[in-house]
Enzyme design. Sequence first.
Site, mmCIF file in Angstrom:
data_model
loop_
_atom_site.group_PDB
_atom_site.id
_atom_site.type_symbol
_atom_site.label_atom_id
_atom_site.label_comp_id
_atom_site.label_asym_id
_atom_site.label_seq_id
_atom_site.Cartn_x
_atom_site.Cartn_y
_atom_site.Cartn_z
ATOM 1 C CB ALA A 45 -9.928 -17.289 -7.897
ATOM 2 N N GLY A 46 -8.109 -14.216 -6.248
ATOM 3 C CA GLY A 46 -7.212 -13.908 -5.448
ATOM 4 C C GLY A 46 -7.741 -13.309 -4.055
ATOM 5 C CG MET A 52 -9.326 -6.761 -4.687
ATOM 6 S SD MET A 52 -9.815 -5.611 -3.561
ATOM 7 C CE MET A 52 -8.194 -4.917 -3.076
ATOM 8 C CB SER A 107 -3.902 2.618 2.309
ATOM 9 O OG SER A 107 -2.719 1.898 2.928
ATOM 10 C CB CYS A 139 -3.649 -2.192 -7.380
ATOM 11 S SG CYS A 139 -4.348 -1.697 -5.555
ATOM 12 C CG ASN A 140 -3.681 1.903 -4.496
ATOM 13 O OD1 ASN A 140 -4.130 2.319 -5.551
ATOM 14 N ND2 ASN A 140 -4.363 1.890 -3.297
ATOM 15 C CD GLU A 187 -4.966 -1.106 2.917
ATOM 16 O OE1 GLU A 187 -5.211 -2.171 2.985
ATOM 17 O OE2 GLU A 187 -3.966 -0.650 2.344
ATOM 18 C CB THR A 188 -5.952 -4.703 7.586
ATOM 19 O OG1 THR A 188 -6.862 -5.239 6.692
ATOM 20 C CG2 THR A 188 -6.476 -4.026 8.495
ATOM 21 C CD GLN A 189 -5.700 -5.979 -0.522
ATOM 22 O OE1 GLN A 189 -6.380 -5.128 -0.584
ATOM 23 N NE2 GLN A 189 -5.660 -7.384 -1.484
#
Length: 438
Positions: free
Chosen positions: A199-200, A202, A118, A56-57, A123-125
């Site tokens: 339902a992922g 995030m 980020s 998304c980023n 953040e770890t995602q």
Amino acid sequence: MKLLTLGINHHTAPVAIREKVAFDPEFLQEALHDLRQHLLGANQSGLPEATILSTCNRTEVYCAANDPHAADILHEATFDWLAKTQQLAPSSLEPHIYSLPQSDAVRHAFRVACGLDSMVIGETQILGQMKDAVRTANDAGVLGTYLNQLFQKTFAVAKEVRGSTEIGAHSISMAAASVRLSERIFEKISNQKVLFIGAGEMITLCATHFVARKPKNVAIANRTIERGQELADSIAEQNIQAESFKLSELPSRLHEFDIIVSSTASSLPIIGLGMVESALKQRRQKPMVMIDLAVPRDFEPEISRLGDVYLYTVDDLGVMIQTGASLRQAAVSQAEAIIEDRVGNFMHWMQGRNAVPIIQDIQQQGERLRQLELERAMKRLIRGDDPQEVLNAMAQGLTNKFLHGSLYALQHSNGAERDALIKLLPKLFASHSKPEDH
């Protein structure tokens, strides 16, 4: 070998631009094959390597190619491919693009994996997303030796940074920021009905944060009803009323919810202006909070003009999550120092790889000389010559042939070239054997 990272992210472009460059995960392997073919057309000196990271980023293309002029070729070819593939005019894309060659590409990969680049520092995602991108490239057969080594080192550096610094401390996640923004409009989430679209990973993370506030009830709208029901069941286990329904039911049920959080992989908006206007009429203008965590966006931008709708995108959340940045600065400095040192190590490895062909040529030449002298010695031994004389002659022959090229170059050079050889040759012929070997 030349490395290049070409991309666009939340630092260089707003979400309205980023969503136009994002790749659908379902077609990522196809895009990778197309990218390799495009790079092959621009560079015929070896099989190029490629990986695409699209979140998304950010959307970033990592490339490696074996060509003296590959840096310029890679930049032009990759940029041209990205613009054409995403059907964008080069002039509209170019102001937002960054192009990072060699050590800059390595440093960038390390910083991204560590969460330093980020929207949420630390953040770890993003690390998991990068691993997914590498796995996809590997499955597509476009991840070669250099990019594989780069990303394995990247993951190791991320693990080291997270283990030796407090880079993740004092951070506010996108999920936590979503809750805080909702609480600006609704004082108590416990009085509100919350809808999650998707339902992922995030959405699952957001659900955890919202459920902690004990909302009145929760619903999951998802393309796959089974996956949505799994999330609803896990929420229901916490004594909160939860259900799931199909995306196709959104138009008739949107009005029921006060807070809507969406994060899908849809390439087009799934909630339009007309749908929201209809929902507001049924709610008699009662406010709605809409949080769009998707890129491309799930909500039509025009929705933000409605007076009773508070629509937030990932960029809006980015402003909130900057809080605590000063508290993380010490950890960031530590992380940057570790990264800088590891960049040097990786570039040293790359330089060593560049020397491999020369080393192989020298070894082959040495083997030819050895075989030649060995054949001569064997012939003399068969003739019955004295073995001691034969061994001495073989040793002398190997020594002469070994030194011939260097001594010839030294004798027939002058000026700066001769000075350079005088400094270099003692290093080349220095003894590195251990004392016990003598």
